[in-house]
Design a protein around this motif. Structure first.
Motif, PDB file in Angstrom:
ATOM      1  N   GLU A 169      -0.241  -5.994 -12.802  1.00 15.68           N
ATOM      2  CA  GLU A 169      -0.680  -7.020 -13.525  1.00 15.68           C
ATOM      3  C   GLU A 169      -0.549  -8.174 -12.584  1.00 15.68           C
ATOM      4  OE1 GLU A 169      -0.313  -4.205 -16.964  1.00 15.68           O
ATOM      5  OE2 GLU A 169       1.077  -4.702 -15.127  1.00 15.68           O
ATOM      6  N   LEU A 170       0.582  -7.934 -11.714  1.00 11.48           N
ATOM      7  CA  LEU A 170       0.881  -8.969 -10.805  1.00 11.48           C
ATOM      8  C   LEU A 170       0.058  -8.937  -9.390  1.00 11.48           C
ATOM      9  CD1 LEU A 170       4.834  -9.092 -11.173  1.00 11.48           C
ATOM     10  CD2 LEU A 170       3.322 -10.828 -11.899  1.00 11.48           C
ATOM     11  N   GLY A 171      -0.685  -7.743  -9.452  1.00 14.36           N
ATOM     12  CA  GLY A 171      -1.710  -7.691  -8.317  1.00 14.36           C
ATOM     13  C   GLY A 171      -1.718  -6.580  -7.198  1.00 14.36           C
ATOM     14  N   ALA A 172      -0.670  -5.653  -7.896  1.00 13.73           N
ATOM     15  CA  ALA A 172      -0.553  -4.219  -7.058  1.00 13.73           C
ATOM     16  C   ALA A 172      -1.816  -3.495  -7.431  1.00 13.73           C
ATOM     17  CB  ALA A 172       0.639  -3.581  -7.178  1.00 13.73           C
ATOM     18  N   SER A 173      -2.595  -2.878  -6.487  1.00 17.32           N
ATOM     19  CA  SER A 173      -3.798  -2.050  -6.805  1.00 17.32           C
ATOM     20  C   SER A 173      -3.120  -0.445  -7.041  1.00 17.32           C
ATOM     21  CB  SER A 173      -4.885  -2.020  -5.760  1.00 17.32           C
ATOM     22  OG  SER A 173      -3.971  -1.646  -4.401  1.00 17.32           O
ATOM     23  N   ASP A 174      -2.055  -0.402  -6.662  1.00 17.67           N
ATOM     24  CA  ASP A 174      -1.460   1.089  -6.700  1.00 17.67           C
ATOM     25  C   ASP A 174      -0.030   0.931  -6.844  1.00 17.67           C
ATOM     26  OD1 ASP A 174      -1.539   3.860  -6.947  1.00 17.67           O
ATOM     27  OD2 ASP A 174      -1.616   4.271  -4.890  1.00 17.67           O
ATOM     28  N   VAL A 175       0.778   1.803  -7.439  1.00 14.31           N
ATOM     29  CA  VAL A 175       2.150   1.792  -7.316  1.00 14.31           C
ATOM     30  C   VAL A 175       2.632   3.330  -7.478  1.00 14.31           C
ATOM     31  CG1 VAL A 175       4.372   1.034  -8.847  1.00 14.31           C
ATOM     32  CG2 VAL A 175       2.330  -0.193  -8.897  1.00 14.31           C
ATOM     33  N   VAL A 176       3.502   3.720  -6.715  1.00 14.40           N
ATOM     34  CA  VAL A 176       4.096   5.191  -6.674  1.00 14.40           C
ATOM     35  C   VAL A 176       5.722   5.016  -6.385  1.00 14.40           C
ATOM     36  CG1 VAL A 176       2.032   5.605  -5.194  1.00 14.40           C
ATOM     37  CG2 VAL A 176       4.123   4.703  -4.209  1.00 14.40           C
ATOM     38  N   THR A 177       6.189   6.087  -6.660  1.00 16.45           N
ATOM     39  CA  THR A 177       7.642   6.333  -6.914  1.00 16.45           C
ATOM     40  C   THR A 177       8.189   6.724  -5.405  1.00 16.45           C
ATOM     41  OG1 THR A 177       7.580   8.243  -7.872  1.00 16.45           O
ATOM     42  CG2 THR A 177       7.626   6.368  -9.246  1.00 16.45           C
ATOM     43  N   GLN A 178       7.501   7.154  -4.381  1.00 14.23           N
ATOM     44  CA  GLN A 178       7.909   7.508  -3.094  1.00 14.23           C
ATOM     45  C   GLN A 178       6.903   7.082  -2.263  1.00 14.23           C
ATOM     46  OE1 GLN A 178       8.540  11.990  -2.970  1.00 14.23           O
ATOM     47  NE2 GLN A 178       9.781  11.889  -5.105  1.00 14.23           N
ATOM     48  N   VAL A 179       7.509   6.945  -1.052  1.00  9.22           N
ATOM     49  CA  VAL A 179       6.499   6.260   0.327  1.00  9.22           C
ATOM     50  C   VAL A 179       5.562   7.397   0.468  1.00  9.22           C
ATOM     51  CG1 VAL A 179       6.667   5.686   2.673  1.00  9.22           C
ATOM     52  CG2 VAL A 179       8.461   4.884   1.029  1.00  9.22           C
ATOM     53  N   GLU A 180       6.103   8.591   0.366  1.00 12.20           N
ATOM     54  CA  GLU A 180       5.036   9.773   0.855  1.00 12.20           C
ATOM     55  C   GLU A 180       3.944   9.597   0.144  1.00 12.20           C
ATOM     56  OE1 GLU A 180       9.209  10.629   2.053  1.00 12.20           O
ATOM     57  OE2 GLU A 180       8.442   9.760   0.351  1.00 12.20           O
ATOM     58  N   GLN A 181       3.818   9.360  -1.188  1.00 15.36           N
ATOM     59  CA  GLN A 181       2.858   9.309  -2.172  1.00 15.36           C
ATOM     60  C   GLN A 181       1.748   8.149  -1.822  1.00 15.36           C
ATOM     61  OE1 GLN A 181       4.856   8.756  -5.626  1.00 15.36           O
ATOM     62  NE2 GLN A 181       5.444  11.049  -5.968  1.00 15.36           N
ATOM     63  N   ALA A 182       2.144   7.216  -0.996  1.00 21.30           N
ATOM     64  CA  ALA A 182       1.184   6.115  -0.781  1.00 21.30           C
ATOM     65  C   ALA A 182       0.097   6.700   0.136  1.00 21.30           C
ATOM     66  CB  ALA A 182       2.033   4.873  -0.176  1.00 21.30           C
ATOM     67  N   ARG A 183      -1.060   5.878  -0.308  1.00 18.11           N
ATOM     68  CA  ARG A 183      -2.332   6.350   0.634  1.00 18.11           C
ATOM     69  C   ARG A 183      -2.675   5.585   1.781  1.00 18.11           C
ATOM     70  NH1 ARG A 183      -3.833   7.433  -4.871  1.00 18.11           N
ATOM     71  NH2 ARG A 183      -4.639   5.382  -5.163  1.00 18.11           N
ATOM     72  N   GLY A 184      -1.995   6.048   2.956  1.00 23.27           N
ATOM     73  CA  GLY A 184      -2.116   4.892   3.946  1.00 23.27           C
ATOM     74  C   GLY A 184      -3.545   5.260   4.798  1.00 23.27           C
ATOM     75  N   PRO A 185      -3.889   4.575   5.908  1.00 22.43           N
ATOM     76  CA  PRO A 185      -2.755   3.860   6.721  1.00 22.43           C
ATOM     77  C   PRO A 185      -2.603   2.473   6.051  1.00 22.43           C
ATOM     78  CG  PRO A 185      -4.564   4.023   8.262  1.00 22.43           C
ATOM     79  CD  PRO A 185      -4.995   4.828   6.703  1.00 22.43           C
ATOM     80  N   PHE A 186      -1.574   1.671   6.479  1.00 25.44           N
ATOM     81  CA  PHE A 186      -1.615   0.161   5.984  1.00 25.44           C
ATOM     82  C   PHE A 186      -1.287  -0.630   7.214  1.00 25.44           C
ATOM     83  CE2 PHE A 186       0.109   2.610   2.588  1.00 25.44           C
ATOM     84  CZ  PHE A 186      -0.403   2.174   1.625  1.00 25.44           C
ATOM     85  N   ASP A 187      -1.906  -1.803   7.056  1.00 15.95           N
ATOM     86  CA  ASP A 187      -1.848  -2.677   8.229  1.00 15.95           C
ATOM     87  C   ASP A 187      -0.398  -3.492   8.372  1.00 15.95           C
ATOM     88  OD1 ASP A 187      -4.916  -2.645   9.127  1.00 15.95           O
ATOM     89  OD2 ASP A 187      -4.722  -3.181   6.922  1.00 15.95           O
ATOM     90  N   LEU A 188       0.108  -3.545   7.164  1.00 18.57           N
ATOM     91  CA  LEU A 188       1.462  -4.258   7.188  1.00 18.57           C
ATOM     92  C   LEU A 188       2.368  -3.535   6.111  1.00 18.57           C
ATOM     93  CD1 LEU A 188       3.565  -6.754   7.758  1.00 18.57           C
ATOM     94  CD2 LEU A 188       2.378  -7.840   5.643  1.00 18.57           C
ATOM     95  N   ILE A 189       3.536  -3.180   6.732  1.00 23.08           N
ATOM     96  CA  ILE A 189       4.566  -2.477   5.622  1.00 23.08           C
ATOM     97  C   ILE A 189       5.861  -3.380   5.627  1.00 23.08           C
ATOM     98  CG2 ILE A 189       5.918  -0.396   5.311  1.00 23.08           C
ATOM     99  CD1 ILE A 189       3.880   1.274   6.898  1.00 23.08           C
ATOM    100  N   LEU A 190       6.453  -3.607   4.340  1.00 26.30           N
ATOM    101  CA  LEU A 190       7.389  -4.344   4.363  1.00 26.30           C
ATOM    102  C   LEU A 190       8.529  -3.376   3.754  1.00 26.30           C
ATOM    103  CD1 LEU A 190       6.060  -7.445   2.311  1.00 26.30           C
ATOM    104  CD2 LEU A 190       6.230  -6.980   4.853  1.00 26.30           C
ATOM    105  N   GLU A 191       9.689  -3.009   4.587  1.00 28.56           N
ATOM    106  CA  GLU A 191      10.354  -2.120   4.223  1.00 28.56           C
ATOM    107  C   GLU A 191      12.029  -2.798   4.006  1.00 28.56           C
ATOM    108  OE1 GLU A 191      11.579   1.331   3.227  1.00 28.56           O
ATOM    109  OE2 GLU A 191      12.736   0.614   4.808  1.00 28.56           O
ATOM    110  N   SER A 192      12.310  -2.357   2.966  1.00 25.56           N
ATOM    111  CA  SER A 192      13.802  -2.862   2.591  1.00 25.56           C
ATOM    112  C   SER A 192      14.761  -1.754   2.128  1.00 25.56           C
ATOM    113  CB  SER A 192      13.648  -3.904   1.472  1.00 25.56           C
ATOM    114  OG  SER A 192      13.227  -3.212   0.256  1.00 25.56           O
TER     115      SER A 192
END
Length: 307
Positions: free
Chosen positions: A175-198
């Motif tokens: 609802e805040l704007g995320a098009s996808d939400v995952v529980t592990q980085v490996e599940q994300a469908r890359g590639p990404f132009d910017l990654i914010l890692e904390s």
């Protein structure tokens, strides 16, 4: 006046005690604090700092003494700002270039959640300015910085993927704007132009494998406390990748804090930025709330009203 004081050897880790009134430098106002928020970095400091140390950075309240050099707002002005420390108190001194005025339609609790998390989100997203059409991955998306970063990136026209530690922490991120939400980085469908890692550790290792050619990975935290195994060969084929560290108030960071705060306040006032208030309590309940905060049971920011 009264303030929250660090008591690591006491029955409770924090106590409200009577302390001396703050003394302002020439470029500082005295603010009567109406609300403050807690940052995860401050949780770690509580265990490290000695008895009597006074924490607190993110505050909102009313100016009760103007700066001697004439800078900043007049007495009676509602403000939000970031103190150096000692902000968990009835009154605190704040430099005029670390605060901005606050309109009546934004509550003190909302405002107090903005400074550290909000300005961090703004500044780390600037490493890939403009955001229009970019693909952005945000780890720790359920935290304070993450909530703001998801929204600001989406407002800038980016396609946002958020990473959360548990499924229940994904609540509200789409609802805040995320098009996808995952529980592990490996599940994300890359590639990404910017990654914010904390998160650091294995999370950062996996994120490095998802960065696009000429993309940027901004490391602004290490909540896992883990070392990050890294093999340079894993970036072959990812031409021009930048690995960028970020700490608040890096020397040379452009844009003053007051300008960042004014931008955040304007977004909230316009209804474009939602403040993630995951916990809102009286300041006398802070010590009782610490276990929930330390175990990441709170989504977004924790704010406390000062009486």
């Amino acid at each position: 006046m009264f303030a929250i004081v660090n008591t690591p050897k006491g029955v409770a880790p924090l106590e409200i005690r009577e302390v001396a009134e703050p003394k302002a430098a020439s470029n500082e106002v005295i603010v009567e604090v109406r609300a403050f928020s807690l940052n995860r970095g401050e949780l770690a400091l509580l265990a490290m700092r000695p008895e009597g140390w006074r924490p607190g950075q993110d505050i909102a309240g009313i100016v009760v003494q103007r700066a001697a050099d004439g800078s900043g707002p007049d007495v009676g002005t509602r403000v939000v700002g970031m103190a150096e420390q000692e902000g968990w108190a009835q009154r605190v001194a704040v430099a005029t270039d670390r605060l901005t005025t606050l309109p009546e339609n934004i509550s003190f609790a909302q405002a107090a959640a903005l400074p550290m998390a909000g300005h961090t989100a703004l500044r780390i997203l600037r490493f890939s300015d403009p955001l229009e059409g970019k693909r952005v991955l945000i780890t720790g998306a359920a935290g304070g910085v993450g909530h703001f970063a998801v929204q600001i990136a989406a407002l800038g026209g980016a396609e946002v993927t958020g990473v959360v530690g548990r499924p229940e922490r994904a609540t509200g991120l789409r609802e805040l704007g995320a098009s996808d939400v995952v529980t592990q980085v490996e599940q994300a469908r890359g590639p990404f132009d910017l990654i914010l890692e904390s998160v650091g550790g294995a999370s950062l290792t996996a994120a490095l494998g998802l960065v696009a050619p000429h993309g940027t990975v901004v490391v602004f935290g290490n909540s896992s406390g883990e070392d990050t195994p890294f093999n340079l060969y894993n970036l072959f084929g990812h031409e021009g990748v930048r690995l960028q560290t970020f700490f608040s108030f890096n020397p040379g960071t452009s844009t003053s804090l007051s300008t960042d705060l004014a931008q955040l306040v304007a977004l909230v006032e316009a209804g474009k930025l939602t403040v993630p208030l995951g916990l809102e309590r009286d300041w006398s309940e802070l010590a009782l709330a610490l276990p929930a905060l330390q175990s990441r049971q709170v989504l977004g920011k924790a704010t406390f009203h000062v009486r």
